[in-house]
Design a protein around this motif. Structure first.
Motif, PDB file in Angstrom:
ATOM      1  N   SER A 146     -44.292   8.902   7.917  1.00 40.64           N
ATOM      2  CA  SER A 146     -43.926   9.803   6.831  1.00 40.64           C
ATOM      3  C   SER A 146     -43.352   8.994   5.677  1.00 40.64           C
ATOM      4  CB  SER A 146     -42.873  10.799   7.334  1.00 40.64           C
ATOM      5  OG  SER A 146     -42.294  11.501   6.270  1.00 40.64           O
ATOM      6  N   ASP A 147     -43.497   9.523   4.456  1.00 36.06           N
ATOM      7  CA  ASP A 147     -42.857   8.869   3.307  1.00 36.06           C
ATOM      8  C   ASP A 147     -41.526   9.542   2.975  1.00 36.06           C
ATOM      9  OD1 ASP A 147     -43.701  11.253   2.209  1.00 36.06           O
ATOM     10  OD2 ASP A 147     -44.618  10.351   0.442  1.00 36.06           O
ATOM     11  N   LYS A 148     -41.037  10.326   3.896  1.00 38.55           N
ATOM     12  CA  LYS A 148     -39.795  11.076   3.702  1.00 38.55           C
ATOM     13  C   LYS A 148     -38.602  10.133   3.587  1.00 38.55           C
ATOM     14  CE  LYS A 148     -37.080  14.645   6.057  1.00 38.55           C
ATOM     15  NZ  LYS A 148     -37.048  15.504   7.250  1.00 38.55           N
ATOM     16  N   LEU A 149     -37.707  10.484   2.666  1.00 41.70           N
ATOM     17  CA  LEU A 149     -36.447   9.771   2.517  1.00 41.70           C
ATOM     18  C   LEU A 149     -35.337  10.805   2.604  1.00 41.70           C
ATOM     19  CD1 LEU A 149     -35.051   6.997   1.803  1.00 41.70           C
ATOM     20  CD2 LEU A 149     -34.949   7.876  -0.528  1.00 41.70           C
ATOM     21  N   VAL A 150     -34.521  10.701   3.630  1.00 42.10           N
ATOM     22  CA  VAL A 150     -33.364  11.578   3.771  1.00 42.10           C
ATOM     23  C   VAL A 150     -32.220  10.921   3.011  1.00 42.10           C
ATOM     24  CG1 VAL A 150     -31.742  12.620   5.402  1.00 42.10           C
ATOM     25  CG2 VAL A 150     -34.168  12.399   6.012  1.00 42.10           C
ATOM     26  N   GLU A 151     -31.718  11.604   1.995  1.00 45.60           N
ATOM     27  CA  GLU A 151     -30.680  11.045   1.127  1.00 45.60           C
ATOM     28  C   GLU A 151     -29.317  11.640   1.472  1.00 45.60           C
ATOM     29  OE1 GLU A 151     -31.758  11.190  -3.062  1.00 45.60           O
ATOM     30  OE2 GLU A 151     -33.882  11.104  -2.510  1.00 45.60           O
ATOM     31  N   THR A 152     -28.330  10.758   1.576  1.00 42.84           N
ATOM     32  CA  THR A 152     -26.970  11.186   1.873  1.00 42.84           C
ATOM     33  C   THR A 152     -25.997  10.200   1.245  1.00 42.84           C
ATOM     34  OG1 THR A 152     -25.500  11.950   3.652  1.00 42.84           O
ATOM     35  CG2 THR A 152     -26.794   9.958   4.092  1.00 42.84           C
ATOM     36  N   THR A 153     -24.725  10.449   1.433  1.00 38.34           N
ATOM     37  CA  THR A 153     -23.694   9.506   0.986  1.00 38.34           C
ATOM     38  C   THR A 153     -22.764   9.214   2.164  1.00 38.34           C
ATOM     39  OG1 THR A 153     -22.060  11.191   0.339  1.00 38.34           O
ATOM     40  CG2 THR A 153     -23.702  10.538  -1.337  1.00 38.34           C
ATOM     41  N   GLY A 154     -21.972   8.177   2.010  1.00 36.27           N
ATOM     42  CA  GLY A 154     -21.017   7.840   3.058  1.00 36.27           C
ATOM     43  C   GLY A 154     -20.056   8.981   3.344  1.00 36.27           C
ATOM     44  N   LEU A 155     -19.617   9.668   2.296  1.00 33.24           N
ATOM     45  CA  LEU A 155     -18.704  10.796   2.503  1.00 33.24           C
ATOM     46  C   LEU A 155     -19.396  11.967   3.179  1.00 33.24           C
ATOM     47  CD1 LEU A 155     -16.590  10.809  -0.793  1.00 33.24           C
ATOM     48  CD2 LEU A 155     -15.853  10.149   1.503  1.00 33.24           C
ATOM     49  N   ASP A 156     -20.674  12.184   2.875  1.00 33.97           N
ATOM     50  CA  ASP A 156     -21.417  13.278   3.507  1.00 33.97           C
ATOM     51  C   ASP A 156     -21.605  13.053   5.000  1.00 33.97           C
ATOM     52  OD1 ASP A 156     -21.661  14.680   1.140  1.00 33.97           O
ATOM     53  OD2 ASP A 156     -23.661  13.894   0.693  1.00 33.97           O
ATOM     54  N   LEU A 157     -21.510  11.806   5.448  1.00 27.39           N
ATOM     55  CA  LEU A 157     -21.644  11.512   6.872  1.00 27.39           C
ATOM     56  C   LEU A 157     -20.356  11.799   7.638  1.00 27.39           C
ATOM     57  CD1 LEU A 157     -23.667   8.171   6.817  1.00 27.39           C
ATOM     58  CD2 LEU A 157     -24.483  10.412   7.540  1.00 27.39           C
ATOM     59  N   GLN A 158     -19.285  12.079   6.916  1.00 26.77           N
ATOM     60  CA  GLN A 158     -17.992  12.295   7.549  1.00 26.77           C
ATOM     61  C   GLN A 158     -17.649  13.787   7.568  1.00 26.77           C
ATOM     62  OE1 GLN A 158     -15.029   9.456   5.995  1.00 26.77           O
ATOM     63  NE2 GLN A 158     -16.760   8.432   5.001  1.00 26.77           N
ATOM     64  N   ALA A 159     -17.105  14.230   8.693  1.00 29.05           N
ATOM     65  CA  ALA A 159     -16.723  15.638   8.843  1.00 29.05           C
ATOM     66  C   ALA A 159     -15.235  15.816   8.537  1.00 29.05           C
ATOM     67  CB  ALA A 159     -17.045  16.105  10.252  1.00 29.05           C
ATOM     68  N   GLU A 160     -14.796  17.043   8.627  1.00 33.85           N
ATOM     69  CA  GLU A 160     -13.403  17.357   8.332  1.00 33.85           C
ATOM     70  C   GLU A 160     -12.464  17.081   9.499  1.00 33.85           C
ATOM     71  OE1 GLU A 160     -12.834  21.255   6.703  1.00 33.85           O
ATOM     72  OE2 GLU A 160     -14.689  21.125   5.555  1.00 33.85           O
ATOM     73  N   TYR A 161     -13.016  17.111  10.718  1.00 36.21           N
ATOM     74  CA  TYR A 161     -12.180  16.947  11.896  1.00 36.21           C
ATOM     75  C   TYR A 161     -12.754  15.860  12.796  1.00 36.21           C
ATOM     76  CZ  TYR A 161     -10.508  21.455  10.291  1.00 36.21           C
ATOM     77  OH  TYR A 161     -10.007  22.462   9.513  1.00 36.21           O
ATOM     78  N   LEU A 162     -11.862  15.119  13.431  1.00 33.35           N
ATOM     79  CA  LEU A 162     -12.274  14.063  14.343  1.00 33.35           C
ATOM     80  C   LEU A 162     -13.130  14.665  15.457  1.00 33.35           C
ATOM     81  CD1 LEU A 162     -11.816  11.052  14.516  1.00 33.35           C
ATOM     82  CD2 LEU A 162      -9.951  11.463  16.093  1.00 33.35           C
ATOM     83  N   GLY A 163     -14.241  13.998  15.744  1.00 30.09           N
ATOM     84  CA  GLY A 163     -15.158  14.486  16.755  1.00 30.09           C
ATOM     85  C   GLY A 163     -16.365  15.190  16.165  1.00 30.09           C
TER      86      GLY A 163
END
Length: 146
Positions: free
Chosen positions: A24-41
């Motif tokens: 696929s030529d798909k590119l999933v775009e995100t940021t470092g902050l988007d990879l982090q949730a609000e709560y541990l776990g």
């Protein structure tokens, strides 16, 4: 900002697809902050969901240097490394982008991360004269000026 990192990541995804190295030529775009949730776990689930979305394709994480900061950044970084070594996500190409100094600090925060990346590109900032020349080129091309 504006150095072309995302554009280059999109081009890499298209080239790898064109060479039949990715299905696929798909590119999933995100940021470092988007990879982090609000709560541990919760961060691990978020990272794994994005890796799953990028199966057979490319995952582009801009401002990735935030993965080296704080408890949630560490969890995201650890999960990303675990994903990179997992059979489940072996077909995901991961592209990280960010400011050089901050990226170096992020790589120092996780010993296993840097060893999993073997190609690095530096995008220098544009000089003001280059910005003016580019603007003039576009304006002439689009017939806004002669």
């Amino acid at each position: 900002p504006g150095t072309g990192k995302t554009t280059v990541a999109r081009a890499i995804a298209r080239v790898l697809f064109g060479l039949q190295l990715k299905p696929s030529d798909k590119l999933v775009e995100t940021t470092g902050l988007d990879l982090q949730a609000e709560y541990l776990g919760q961060t691990a689930a978020k990272v794994n969901a994005l890796l799953g979305e990028a199966k057979g394709a490319c995952l582009f994480c801009d401002e990735a240097y935030t993965l080296g900061r704080g408890q949630f950044g560490k969890e995201a970084c650890d999960t990303l490394v675990a994903g990179m070594t997992s059979e489940e996500f072996k077909d995901v190409l991961i592209i990280l982008a960010g400011y050089p100094h901050e990226m170096d600090e992020m790589f120092k925060s996780n010993a296993g991360l840097k060893s999993r990346f073997n190609h690095f590109f530096t995008f220098p900032d544009w000089h003001p004269n280059d910005c003016v020349a580019f603007f003039q080129h576009c304006a002439k091309r689009d017939k806004f000026m002669q």
